[in-house]
Design a protein around this motif. Structure first.
Motif, PDB file in Angstrom:
ATOM      1  N   PRO A 330       0.819  -1.213   0.000  1.00 38.95           N
ATOM      2  CA  PRO A 330       0.000   0.000   0.000  1.00 38.95           C
ATOM      3  C   PRO A 330       0.853   1.263   0.000  1.00 38.95           C
ATOM      4  O   PRO A 330       1.953   1.290   0.561  1.00 38.95           O
ATOM      5  CB  PRO A 330      -0.803  -0.121   1.299  1.00 38.95           C
ATOM      6  CG  PRO A 330      -0.862  -1.589   1.567  1.00 38.95           C
ATOM      7  CD  PRO A 330       0.449  -2.133   1.094  1.00 38.95           C
ATOM      8  N   LYS A 331       0.343   2.308  -0.648  1.00 41.81           N
ATOM      9  CA  LYS A 331       1.054   3.588  -0.656  1.00 41.81           C
ATOM     10  C   LYS A 331       1.189   4.087   0.784  1.00 41.81           C
ATOM     11  O   LYS A 331       0.308   3.876   1.614  1.00 41.81           O
ATOM     12  CB  LYS A 331       0.314   4.608  -1.513  1.00 41.81           C
ATOM     13  CG  LYS A 331       0.333   4.253  -2.996  1.00 41.81           C
ATOM     14  CD  LYS A 331      -0.209   5.374  -3.843  1.00 41.81           C
ATOM     15  CE  LYS A 331      -0.226   5.010  -5.320  1.00 41.81           C
ATOM     16  NZ  LYS A 331       1.113   4.682  -5.824  1.00 41.81           N
ATOM     17  N   GLY A 332       2.309   4.714   1.043  1.00 40.26           N
ATOM     18  CA  GLY A 332       2.601   5.156   2.399  1.00 40.26           C
ATOM     19  C   GLY A 332       3.671   4.315   3.068  1.00 40.26           C
ATOM     20  O   GLY A 332       4.231   4.706   4.095  1.00 40.26           O
ATOM     21  N   ILE A 333       3.969   3.156   2.469  1.00 42.69           N
ATOM     22  CA  ILE A 333       5.038   2.309   2.983  1.00 42.69           C
ATOM     23  C   ILE A 333       6.296   2.537   2.155  1.00 42.69           C
ATOM     24  O   ILE A 333       6.249   2.504   0.923  1.00 42.69           O
ATOM     25  CB  ILE A 333       4.641   0.823   2.951  1.00 42.69           C
ATOM     26  CG1 ILE A 333       3.480   0.570   3.920  1.00 42.69           C
ATOM     27  CG2 ILE A 333       5.822  -0.069   3.301  1.00 42.69           C
ATOM     28  CD1 ILE A 333       2.973  -0.851   3.904  1.00 42.69           C
ATOM     29  N   ASP A 334       7.396   2.775   2.827  1.00 46.95           N
ATOM     30  CA  ASP A 334       8.688   2.972   2.180  1.00 46.95           C
ATOM     31  C   ASP A 334       9.507   1.698   2.375  1.00 46.95           C
ATOM     32  O   ASP A 334       9.909   1.370   3.491  1.00 46.95           O
ATOM     33  CB  ASP A 334       9.408   4.171   2.811  1.00 46.95           C
ATOM     34  CG  ASP A 334      10.722   4.506   2.102  1.00 46.95           C
ATOM     35  OD1 ASP A 334      11.259   3.623   1.404  1.00 46.95           O
ATOM     36  OD2 ASP A 334      11.212   5.633   2.262  1.00 46.95           O
ATOM     37  N   THR A 335       9.741   0.971   1.291  1.00 52.07           N
ATOM     38  CA  THR A 335      10.408  -0.326   1.433  1.00 52.07           C
ATOM     39  C   THR A 335      11.894  -0.194   1.769  1.00 52.07           C
ATOM     40  O   THR A 335      12.506  -1.153   2.223  1.00 52.07           O
ATOM     41  CB  THR A 335      10.242  -1.177   0.159  1.00 52.07           C
ATOM     42  OG1 THR A 335      10.743  -0.451  -0.961  1.00 52.07           O
ATOM     43  CG2 THR A 335       8.780  -1.547  -0.057  1.00 52.07           C
ATOM     44  N   ASP A 393      -0.468  -1.975   9.405  1.00 51.15           N
ATOM     45  CA  ASP A 393      -1.244  -1.651  10.608  1.00 51.15           C
ATOM     46  C   ASP A 393      -0.900  -0.266  11.145  1.00 51.15           C
ATOM     47  O   ASP A 393      -1.734   0.396  11.781  1.00 51.15           O
ATOM     48  CB  ASP A 393      -1.006  -2.691  11.694  1.00 51.15           C
ATOM     49  CG  ASP A 393      -1.633  -4.045  11.374  1.00 51.15           C
ATOM     50  OD1 ASP A 393      -2.498  -4.081  10.457  1.00 51.15           O
ATOM     51  OD2 ASP A 393      -1.260  -5.046  12.000  1.00 51.15           O
ATOM     52  N   ALA A 394       0.343   0.186  10.878  1.00 46.22           N
ATOM     53  CA  ALA A 394       0.778   1.474  11.398  1.00 46.22           C
ATOM     54  C   ALA A 394       0.372   2.637  10.490  1.00 46.22           C
ATOM     55  O   ALA A 394       0.524   3.815  10.885  1.00 46.22           O
ATOM     56  CB  ALA A 394       2.295   1.466  11.566  1.00 46.22           C
ATOM     57  N   LEU A 395      -0.158   2.343   9.299  1.00 47.29           N
ATOM     58  CA  LEU A 395      -0.587   3.400   8.401  1.00 47.29           C
ATOM     59  C   LEU A 395      -1.837   4.093   8.947  1.00 47.29           C
ATOM     60  O   LEU A 395      -2.682   3.456   9.599  1.00 47.29           O
ATOM     61  CB  LEU A 395      -0.902   2.837   7.016  1.00 47.29           C
ATOM     62  CG  LEU A 395       0.267   2.365   6.152  1.00 47.29           C
ATOM     63  CD1 LEU A 395      -0.272   1.664   4.901  1.00 47.29           C
ATOM     64  CD2 LEU A 395       1.167   3.526   5.755  1.00 47.29           C
ATOM     65  N   PRO A 396      -1.966   5.392   8.669  1.00 45.47           N
ATOM     66  CA  PRO A 396      -3.246   6.044   8.982  1.00 45.47           C
ATOM     67  C   PRO A 396      -4.384   5.320   8.299  1.00 45.47           C
ATOM     68  O   PRO A 396      -4.232   4.832   7.176  1.00 45.47           O
ATOM     69  CB  PRO A 396      -3.049   7.459   8.425  1.00 45.47           C
ATOM     70  CG  PRO A 396      -1.568   7.668   8.355  1.00 45.47           C
ATOM     71  CD  PRO A 396      -0.993   6.322   8.076  1.00 45.47           C
ATOM     72  N   SER A 397      -5.490   5.226   8.931  1.00 39.69           N
ATOM     73  CA  SER A 397      -6.602   4.417   8.424  1.00 39.69           C
ATOM     74  C   SER A 397      -7.021   4.826   7.010  1.00 39.69           C
ATOM     75  O   SER A 397      -7.348   3.974   6.183  1.00 39.69           O
ATOM     76  CB  SER A 397      -7.807   4.505   9.365  1.00 39.69           C
ATOM     77  OG  SER A 397      -8.190   5.874   9.550  1.00 39.69           O
ATOM     78  N   ALA A 398      -6.980   6.120   6.695  1.00 39.90           N
ATOM     79  CA  ALA A 398      -7.394   6.573   5.371  1.00 39.90           C
ATOM     80  C   ALA A 398      -6.426   6.067   4.305  1.00 39.90           C
ATOM     81  O   ALA A 398      -6.824   5.697   3.197  1.00 39.90           O
ATOM     82  CB  ALA A 398      -7.456   8.090   5.318  1.00 39.90           C
ATOM     83  N   VAL A 399      -5.111   5.995   4.635  1.00 40.51           N
ATOM     84  CA  VAL A 399      -4.121   5.528   3.668  1.00 40.51           C
ATOM     85  C   VAL A 399      -4.237   4.024   3.494  1.00 40.51           C
ATOM     86  O   VAL A 399      -4.237   3.482   2.395  1.00 40.51           O
ATOM     87  CB  VAL A 399      -2.683   5.889   4.142  1.00 40.51           C
ATOM     88  CG1 VAL A 399      -1.657   5.291   3.196  1.00 40.51           C
ATOM     89  CG2 VAL A 399      -2.536   7.394   4.214  1.00 40.51           C
TER      90      VAL A 399
END
Length: 401
Positions: A330-335, A393-399
């Motif tokens: 998902p977008k918002g994760i930096d690998t 799980d640590a992403l903001p819910s909207a993301v």
């Protein structure tokens, strides 16, 4: 000594390969590495090559250890031309240049085709080694959009193609995604390139590694008069040989030869003769199926582990050949940040960002499965899947939604 060394602008622009830097970490035996794009050492035909080496030293030692022609050992060039012709691309040995690994082929193509600011079309994402090599010559990279089947040929508009020096393609089990370009898209890509007058550079180190043995026509076979084709013995014999080849039409071929003369004079005569002897009696016809079987089973193990341990928000390719699986999170994760956490738990992979010429997608990663034993695939994917789940799980819910 107090001499001042002034580096060229080209040297200042050089960067280390992201993969090579990661591999330094993976040398630790406790690290489960899905990072390196290394063929399995268990597939190297050691005894066959030992016998070939002895034959060369017994029958032609002086010639094998002497300087050779820049174009390469003629019998090996003829073998390459005959094999390509068998697969539908009638080419002549006069158009085959033996190079010191396909990476040198990329370097020579950059030297002969790219000026600063030249428009070069590349896949999105593309092979990191090619981007690195071409970047030395300061092109203007333009990405060709892709989807689940590879290059989106509908997006190859006249405007996109206009003025390009060439398009660089890996149609078979692409590094890094593992995708294979379907036949109809191959035809459309070649037709559009021909109409626009854009040369196609086809890089094909993995084409023989179809798990079920099915081969699709090469782009070269669809455009035998004007295609540029790169092949390698690294994935079907052994990478330590550093032996590849470029097929090119005149006048490009002559310029590639001249550029190679200025680089290293010629590819090692000894290595070329050993490989030629190894290839006799249709050796690859029995050798390559053993590689396909191994890699196919390894790929299935990793796909099963992905299904079992990765959360449903993750997506991945399902290759039918080659050595790689491409994962999109998902977008918002930096690998890149995920990699640091994975290494702390002795697991490694390659973040996806370096494979993009422009606008990197930092939520992607590449997995290689061919050198990892089954038990370690299971253990490593379980760890990585848990880390990915924690990131989601640590992403903001909207993301995350």
């Amino acid at each position: 000594m107090n001499n001042q060394i002034t580096l060229s602008q080209r040297a200042l622009a050089l960067t280390s390969s992201a993969i090579r830097e990661i591999l330094k970490v993976t040398e630790r035996p406790e690290v489960i590495s899905f990072a390196g794009g290394l063929p399995s050492g268990s597939t190297f035909p050691v005894e066959r090559m030992r016998a070939a080496t002895n034959k060369v030293l017994d029958e032609a030692p002086q010639a094998a250890l002497q300087y050779g022609p820049t174009e390469g050992y003629l019998p090996l060039r003829e073998w390459v031309a005959a094999r390509l012709a068998r697969n539908g691309a009638p080419v002549s040995a006069a158009n085959v240049l033996i190079v010191t690994g396909s990476q040198q082929g990329l370097d020579l193509l950059g030297k002969t085709l790219v000026d600063e600011g030249s428009k070069v079309l590349v896949e999105t994402p593309s092979y990191l080694g090619a981007l690195q090599s071409f970047s030395l010559f300061r092109p203007a990279f333009v990405g060709m959009p892709s989807d689940e089947d590879g290059i989106d040929t509908d997006a190859l508009t006249p405007e996109l193609l206009a003025g390009a020096r060439f398009m660089y393609c890996l149609p078979n089990f692409q590094n890094p995604t593992g995708k294979r370009l379907p036949l109809e898209r191959r035809k459309e890509l070649v037709a559009k390139a021909l109409a626009a007058g854009v040369p196609v550079v086809e890089d094909d180190p993995y084409g023989e590694l179809s798990y079920n043995g099915e081969l699709l026509p090469s782009l070269l076979s669809l455009n035998p008069e004007g295609g540029i084709y790169m092949g390698s013995f690294s994935k079907v014999l052994a990478p330590g040989l550093r032996l590849g080849y470029v097929v090119a039409p005149e006048p490009l071929y002559s310029k590639l030869v001249q550029a190679k003369q200025a680089t290293d004079l010629h590819t090692p005569s000894f290595t070329q003769r050993i490989v030629y002897e190894t290839l006799q009696d249709d050796f690859l016809e029995t050798h390559i199926p053993t590689i396909r079987d191994l890699y196919g089973s390894q790929c299935q193990l990793m796909l099963s582990a992905l299904e079992q341990y990765f959360p449903p928000e993750a997506q991945w390719t399902r290759p039918e050949g080659g050595m790689f699986i491409w994962v999109t999170l998902p977008k918002g994760i930096d690998t890149t940040q995920l990699l640091a956490k994975a290494i702390a738990q002795n697991v490694a992979f390659v973040p996806g960002a370096p494979f993009y010429a422009n606008d990197p997608q930092i939520n992607t990663l590449r997995l290689s499965f061919v050198t990892v034993p089954a038990a370690r695939i299971e253990a490593g994917m379980k760890i990585l899947g848990a880390l990915v789940k924690a990131e989601i799980d640590a992403l903001p819910s909207a993301v995350a939604a």
